[in-house]
Design an enzyme around this catalytic site. Structure first.
Site, PDB file in Angstrom:
ATOM      1  N   TYR A  48       5.017  64.899  49.998  1.00  0.00           N
ATOM      2  CA  TYR A  48       4.524  63.921  48.589  1.00  0.00           C
ATOM      3  C   TYR A  48       5.484  63.894  47.831  1.00  0.00           C
ATOM      4  O   TYR A  48       5.948  62.681  47.417  1.00  0.00           O
ATOM      5  CB  TYR A  48       3.230  64.200  48.503  1.00  0.00           C
ATOM      6  N   GLU A  95      11.198  57.132  46.120  1.00  0.00           N
ATOM      7  CA  GLU A  95      10.800  55.839  45.657  1.00  0.00           C
ATOM      8  C   GLU A  95      11.176  55.535  44.170  1.00  0.00           C
ATOM      9  O   GLU A  95      11.748  54.499  43.914  1.00  0.00           O
ATOM     10  CB  GLU A  95       9.012  55.676  45.487  1.00  0.00           C
TER      11      GLU A  95
END
Lengths: 215, 292
Positions: free
Chosen positions: A137, A144
């Protein structure tokens, strides 16, 4: 699933040809990762699967519709509105980072769902699903954010998706500022989602432990 | 021989319900039904204990609604904001636009007209809150004031920024467009006010009775023939008028969002009218005649 999508991308030259061509034409640069078309396949697959499985999963997995939609929306945004829109960013390592993170996560997640539906879920898959996210994660989020950050100068330069005054609809939008706002929004949102998963992990894995004790 | 059934909360183990006189042949589904029915619908302040469908011991289920705030307070706050905020932009208070524009005035007539319309709209709302509306519920959850004010104040600032901007572009069809839009706006404001008055007259002061609204002598109320909530219809109309007048996309977006919310409310209201009154006029739609 990621492997299948990747082969589809290299074979597909018809309708998706334009996009695939653009991706591979930057070929003198060493392009890493499956490429935007493959990831697009993944995302569409993701969307359809999520929508379809939602009903089935309501009973089996406490998968929140809100959280999943959130995740799907953010992925679609990163793929189309950032990585695809800003060609210069496609050869960044950060793209590789989030594509790998998402790919591994999805392979595990859909295996988990599949085995659950078949009522034969190996503990390893359940463990993987609720443990690997601890690394994957943050990895995905870093990818991103770095990708968005890398895209910023190009957005500013090209005035991408931006409209300024004066114009006849009396409206303005600065995509550069918008991206920065999105990046800032990760600060309150990411910890919430992360700790939600940690909480889920504690619930699910300790529950299994209890079951195993009584066997 | 009848059985007694005790239902406890799975987590806290506290007694939720005690059902006596349950048939031994009753299925779990039927017992579930009895349980939900025994919880019943919420009671009104006016209900009399004797008239309630309970046995010798009446069990009331208490539900904590959380922190509350009065409707009047919320309305006054959420409407005063836009009134004030818009004027900050209209007068081009420092730090909004470039310093060379501080306290300057727009050279476009429509900008002045828009300020008058916007301000009139919110003054009207404030006065209606104080003197016209009769609320069914005294209060709403406290968190609503933050949500509502963000919505109203945020959109007001966003719209006002563009309309009062030094680079504002007046409507493409000039004075004609502005005149038409103004007419729509004024008619809808009058309409909206007429409906509010008609609804107020349906309900005597201090009471909470509900009756079917019908058209009165005022032509603006004749819209009741076609819709359940003409106040919302007129409200959307006002904002569409304002959007055409200013030719400003944020205003159009605000109208759209407002329309969506009001449609949800209108449909809810329409449904509860239908449930409460057997003889409810069948021609009526919730908010848009014949359509929605």
């Amino acid at each position: 699933m990621a492997a299948a999508a990747a082969t589809a991308a290299t074979k597909g030259n018809g309708g998706g040809g334009g996009r695939a061509g653009a991706g591979e034409a930057s070929g003198t640069r060493k392009k890493k990762g499956p490429g935007p078309l493959a990831t697009a396949y993944l995302v569409i697959y993701n969307v359809v699967m999520t929508a379809g499985l939602r009903f089935n999963l309501k009973g089996i997995v406490p998968s929140s519709v809100v959280l999943t939609s959130f995740q799907v929306m953010s992925r679609v945004f990163i793929i189309w509105a950032v990585t695809h829109s800003v060609k210069e960013v496609q050869s960044e390592d950060s793209v590789l980072l989030f594509v790998i993170a998402w790919t591994i996560t999805e392979i595990i997640r859909y295996s988990f769902y599949t085995f659950s539906l078949l009522n034969h879920l190996p503990y390893l898959i359940k463990w993987a699903r609720y443990t690997l996210f601890i690394v994957l994660y943050p990895m995905g989020v870093s990818g991103e954010l770095l990708t968005m950050y890398a895209a910023l100068p190009f957005v500013r330069q090209a005035g991408l998706y931006s409209i300024s005054l004066p114009n006849k609809y009396n409206f303005s939008f600065d995509y550069y500022a918008f991206l920065i706002l999105i990046m800032i929004s990760y600060i309150p949102i990411f910890p919430q989602l992360y700790f939600h998963m940690i909480h889920q992990r504690r619930k699910v894995l300790s529950h299994t432990e209890e079951h195993k004790k009584f066997e | 021989m009848c059985k007694h059934v005790e239902i406890l909360d799975a987590k806290t183990r506290e007694k939720l319900c005690f059902l006596d006189k349950v048939e031994p042949q009753a299925t779990i589904a039927e017992i579930k039904n009895l349980f939900t029915k025994s919880q019943g619908k919420s009671l009104k302040d006016e209900d009399v204990l004797q008239k309630l469908p309970v046995g010798t011991t009446a069990t009331f289920y208490f539900r904590d609604l959380g922190a509350q705030i009065s409707w009047v307070t919320v309305f006054l706050t959420e409407y005063a904001g836009p009134l004030f905020i818009y004027l900050l932009f209209y007068f081009r208070v420092p730090f909004i636009y470039g310093h060379k524009y501080d306290f300057t005035s727009s050279r476009h007539t429509v900008v002045h007209l828009a300020c008058i319309c916007h301000s009139f709209h919110y003054v009207k709302r404030l006065l209606e809150t104080l003197f016209v509306h009769r609320f069914s519920h005294g209060t709403m959850p406290l968190r609503n004031i933050f949500k509502n004010c963000t919505y109203y104040w945020g959109f007001a600032a966003w719209m006002a920024y563009y309309i009062n901007h030094p680079l504002y572009t007046p409507p493409s069809y000039g004075a004609q467009q502005v005149k038409l839009a103004l007419a729509i706006f004024v008619i809808c404001q009058l309409g909206n006010f007429s409906i509010h008055m008609a609804l107020r007259d349906l309900r005597p002061a201090g009471s909470k009775t509900r009756k079917i609204p019908y058209p009165t002598k005022n032509p603006f109320t004749w819209l009741f023939l076609l819709v359940s909530c003409p106040n919302y219809t007129y409200e959307v109309g006002s904002w569409i008028g304002f959007a055409i007048m200013t030719q400003c996309l944020p205003v159009a977006l605000f109208s759209l969002v407002g329309f969506t919310q009001m449609t949800i409310w209108a449909k809810g209201k329409h449904r509860s009218y239908l449930k409460e009154f057997r003889d409810y006029p069948p021609l009526r739609m919730p908010i848009i005649p014949f359509l929605l």
